[in-house]
Design an enzyme around this catalytic site. Sequence first.
Site, PDB file in Angstrom:
ATOM      1  N   CYS A   1       4.272  -1.219  -9.873  1.00 35.92           N
ATOM      2  CA  CYS A   1       4.591  -2.187 -10.706  1.00 35.92           C
ATOM      3  C   CYS A   1       5.286  -2.266 -11.247  1.00 35.92           C
ATOM      4  O   CYS A   1       6.090  -1.527 -11.854  1.00 35.92           O
ATOM      5  CB  CYS A   1       3.136  -2.854 -11.272  1.00 35.92           C
TER       6      CYS A   1
ATOM      7  N   ARG B   1      10.697   0.163  -6.681  1.00 40.80           N
ATOM      8  CA  ARG B   1       9.598   0.558  -7.076  1.00 40.80           C
ATOM      9  C   ARG B   1       8.671   0.523  -6.320  1.00 40.80           C
ATOM     10  O   ARG B   1       7.827   0.908  -5.899  1.00 40.80           O
ATOM     11  CB  ARG B   1       9.331  -0.064  -8.114  1.00 40.80           C
TER      12      ARG B   1
ATOM     13  N   TRP C   1       2.216  -3.099  -7.066  1.00 38.03           N
ATOM     14  CA  TRP C   1       1.678  -2.598  -6.768  1.00 38.03           C
ATOM     15  C   TRP C   1       0.740  -2.215  -6.811  1.00 38.03           C
ATOM     16  O   TRP C   1      -0.530  -1.373  -7.423  1.00 38.03           O
ATOM     17  CB  TRP C   1       2.336  -1.494  -6.636  1.00 38.03           C
TER      18      TRP C   1
ATOM     19  N   ASN D   1       1.382  -2.851 -15.320  1.00 34.52           N
ATOM     20  CA  ASN D   1       1.593  -1.199 -14.979  1.00 34.52           C
ATOM     21  C   ASN D   1       0.860  -0.115 -15.111  1.00 34.52           C
ATOM     22  O   ASN D   1       1.046  -0.237 -16.518  1.00 34.52           O
ATOM     23  CB  ASN D   1       3.245  -1.282 -14.768  1.00 34.52           C
ATOM     24  N   GLY D   2       0.341   0.083 -14.515  1.00 35.67           N
ATOM     25  CA  GLY D   2      -0.212   1.322 -14.580  1.00 35.67           C
ATOM     26  C   GLY D   2      -2.399   0.854 -14.421  1.00 35.67           C
ATOM     27  O   GLY D   2      -2.503   0.366 -13.411  1.00 35.67           O
TER      28      GLY D   2
ATOM     29  N   GLU E   1      10.792  19.254   3.167  1.00 37.53           N
ATOM     30  CA  GLU E   1      11.691  17.970   3.132  1.00 37.53           C
ATOM     31  C   GLU E   1      12.036  17.394   4.370  1.00 37.53           C
ATOM     32  O   GLU E   1      11.682  16.794   3.973  1.00 37.53           O
ATOM     33  CB  GLU E   1      12.571  18.588   2.100  1.00 37.53           C
TER      34      GLU E   1
ATOM     35  N   LYS F   1      10.655  13.371   4.764  1.00 41.69           N
ATOM     36  CA  LYS F   1      11.858  12.413   4.655  1.00 41.69           C
ATOM     37  C   LYS F   1      11.272  12.052   5.860  1.00 41.69           C
ATOM     38  O   LYS F   1      11.592  10.481   6.135  1.00 41.69           O
ATOM     39  CB  LYS F   1      13.063  13.223   4.893  1.00 41.69           C
TER      40      LYS F   1
ATOM     41  N   GLU G   1       8.084   9.705   5.418  1.00 41.63           N
ATOM     42  CA  GLU G   1       7.981   8.413   4.938  1.00 41.63           C
ATOM     43  C   GLU G   1       9.030   7.082   5.537  1.00 41.63           C
ATOM     44  O   GLU G   1       8.016   6.524   4.665  1.00 41.63           O
ATOM     45  CB  GLU G   1       8.315   8.986   3.456  1.00 41.63           C
TER      46      GLU G   1
ATOM     47  N   HIS H   1      -2.129  29.905  14.802  1.00 40.34           N
ATOM     48  CA  HIS H   1      -2.158  30.355  13.542  1.00 40.34           C
ATOM     49  C   HIS H   1      -3.723  29.057  14.475  1.00 40.34           C
ATOM     50  O   HIS H   1      -4.295  28.391  12.818  1.00 40.34           O
ATOM     51  CB  HIS H   1      -3.090  30.801  12.656  1.00 40.34           C
TER      52      HIS H   1
ATOM     53  N   LYS I   1       8.426   4.279  -6.158  1.00 40.08           N
ATOM     54  CA  LYS I   1       9.126   5.132  -6.081  1.00 40.08           C
ATOM     55  C   LYS I   1       9.064   5.671  -7.097  1.00 40.08           C
ATOM     56  O   LYS I   1       9.560   6.708  -7.441  1.00 40.08           O
ATOM     57  CB  LYS I   1      10.417   3.881  -6.161  1.00 40.08           C
TER      58      LYS I   1
HETATM   59  C1  AGP Z   1      10.463  11.551  -2.148  1.00 41.58           C
HETATM   60  O1  AGP Z   1      11.083  11.049  -0.745  1.00 41.58           O
HETATM   61  C2  AGP Z   1       9.345  11.002  -2.703  1.00 41.58           C
HETATM   62  N1  AGP Z   1       9.497   9.512  -2.426  1.00 41.58           N
HETATM   63  C3  AGP Z   1       8.545  11.113  -3.468  1.00 41.58           C
HETATM   64  O2  AGP Z   1       7.574  12.436  -2.724  1.00 41.58           O
HETATM   65  C4  AGP Z   1       8.770  12.022  -4.886  1.00 41.58           C
HETATM   66  O3  AGP Z   1       9.571  13.269  -4.932  1.00 41.58           O
HETATM   67  C5  AGP Z   1       7.249  12.076  -6.088  1.00 41.58           C
HETATM   68  O4  AGP Z   1       6.690  10.709  -5.617  1.00 41.58           O
HETATM   69  C6  AGP Z   1       8.528  12.325  -7.319  1.00 41.58           C
HETATM   70  O5  AGP Z   1       8.835  11.583  -7.772  1.00 41.58           O
HETATM   71  P1  AGP Z   1       9.778  12.033  -9.006  1.00 41.58           P
HETATM   72  O6  AGP Z   1      10.870  13.048  -8.855  1.00 41.58           O
HETATM   73  O7  AGP Z   1      10.337  10.901  -9.749  1.00 41.58           O
HETATM   74  O8  AGP Z   1       8.526  12.485 -10.473  1.00 41.58           O
END
Ligand code: AGP
Length: 608
Positions: free
Chosen positions: A2, A27, A75, A101-102, A481, A485, A488, A504, A603
């Site tokens: 949020c 976010r 969110w 937010n939270g 990674e 990428k 997501e 395996h 984010k």
């Molecule tokens: C990466 O593209 C993501 N959106 C996510 O995995 C991110 O790296 C993770 O939430 C950690 O966030 P931070 O680095 O702000 O702690």
Amino acid sequence: MCGIVGYIGKEQASAIILDGLSKLEYRGYDSAGMAIFDGTKVNITKAVGRLKVLDELTHGGETMPGTVGIGHTRWATHGVPNNVNSHPHFNASETIAVVHNGIIENYIPLKNKLIRKGYQFISETDTEVIAQLLDYYYKGNPMEAITKVLHRVEGSYALGILFAEFPDEIFAVRKGSPLIVGQNNNGAFIASDVPAILKYTRNVYYVDEQEVACLKADEIKFYTVDEEEVQKEAVHIDWDANAAEKGGYEHFMLKEMYEQPKTVLDTLSPRIKGNKISIEELNMTDEELKAIKKIHIVACGSAYHTGVTGKYVIEELARVPVEVDVASEFRYRNPVLEEGGMVIVISQSGETADTLAALRESKKRGFKVLGIVNVVGSSIAREADNVMYTWAGPEISVATTKAYSAQLIALYLLAIKLAEVKETVSMTEITSLIGDLKRLPDQIELLLNNKEKIQRFANRYVGAKDIFFIGRGIDYAISLEGSLKLKEISYIHSEAYAAGELKHGTISLIEEGTLVAAVSTQKNLYQKTISNMVEVKSRGAFVLAVTNEGNYDIEKAADYVIYIPETNQYFTNSLAIIPLQLFAYYVSVGKGCDVDKPRNLAKSVTVE
Ligand code: AGP
């Protein structure tokens, strides 16, 4: 997660709130709303979906006149995204409005108690409990009601609160979720993050845990949860205002990928002094560094992936054992932390709830924590014993690229520094490693400038259902990674596998035409990975290989090859990840996905 924006001052609040919320869209959210005091009462408008729906509904805020207000992008956590569950939330008499937010962890017992006292709830949210609890405690003194609520609620929160009976004030409170306040000559602001108010002010205050900020048009005061006033210094934000704008790029992600050469240079240069690495922020003498017996790296998502790379590089170069944990696991697994151990938490946002909890858990056990953090002044930056900043600047796209690249650099620097003090590599090797690091920005630029090849290739896979990434050692970390990428932002199912592990079980998923991206940059593992490529190819896979310039014999085992410039084998992640980022980006664009704001993602993950 949020986003919160609030304003009190001489200007129309709704326009400022809508503008501020638009800067927090990165976010992640699924609905939005505003509460504005119109001179007589507080009006709330909410809309499900993108912020532009709220913008259109209120004619850019014109239908909600008033110079005091709070706004929110939600969110969803408790209850589906709809106009009842979205924020702001009112008490029954519509005199107290709250944005949050939270997560309020004890909202059910609080809600039950309020119901027993005759309160009625209309939403499924935990936030409505705060509005009703404020109502319960409010006897004409907002500060008293707020602090009483703070003593009752458990969990994480950043709150913006507006009392209709006190329209000359708005209140901001936080615990565990980010919140800043700022001021200019025309008013005062609340925001979840700097970009929301950067246009209006560069002087911001970071609200501390369980601190209450009382904002008036011309002053901001801070109080402890026991209502004692606290004096705070404003922090001047010297970001380039354009840093949080797209600057002509179609997406923030593309812009941020193109910023990687600069990010790498900015993170690297201040820490290279001649032929040596100097990381003053560690606040540790060479003797103290030499005494480190074990390193625990803790992080989430992509930051965790840089930690996996860090493990390989630190163990190889400095011969220090490294354990890497996903923060949500570390915090609950009662980790064995022994004398001589060092904990490193990595986070772009510095607000990730699980990483922050891991940091606190480590400190509780008496361990010093080093934070590798991008956002200056964030919770992790403030709570870590020492902070090594990654100088990536604001990263807006949900999918991290430049912060990831900067985190890798921080870990390489740390590895070399440890190797130097532990004398596990010679000074000649260190000079050569530093030389290779310095070449990375230009090499990344070269890869970015050759994006067309990967763009054409990506277009073929817009309709793919499953894509696999394989590699060994550091190449496995790169695969993790690359796969994240892709999934997501393109919503294509993807898995990363240690190349030798595929047979395996997972190899049963390979069918005619399945794309397998094989990363093979490690000299000692090169032939081994080629064998794994052959295994999948003979089962019908189409193999994309990412390897070092010169490894031309790979073309016998691969259908398509991307070459990366020659660098030290410990640093190949910084180069091999570029085509994989570009691949994910162009598949996402080709599918017409919302690249910067992928569905369901946030984010900054401020809830566990
Ligand atoms: C990466 O593209 C993501 N959106 C996510 O995995 C991110 O790296 C993770 O939430 C950690 O966030 P931070 O680095 O702000 O702690």
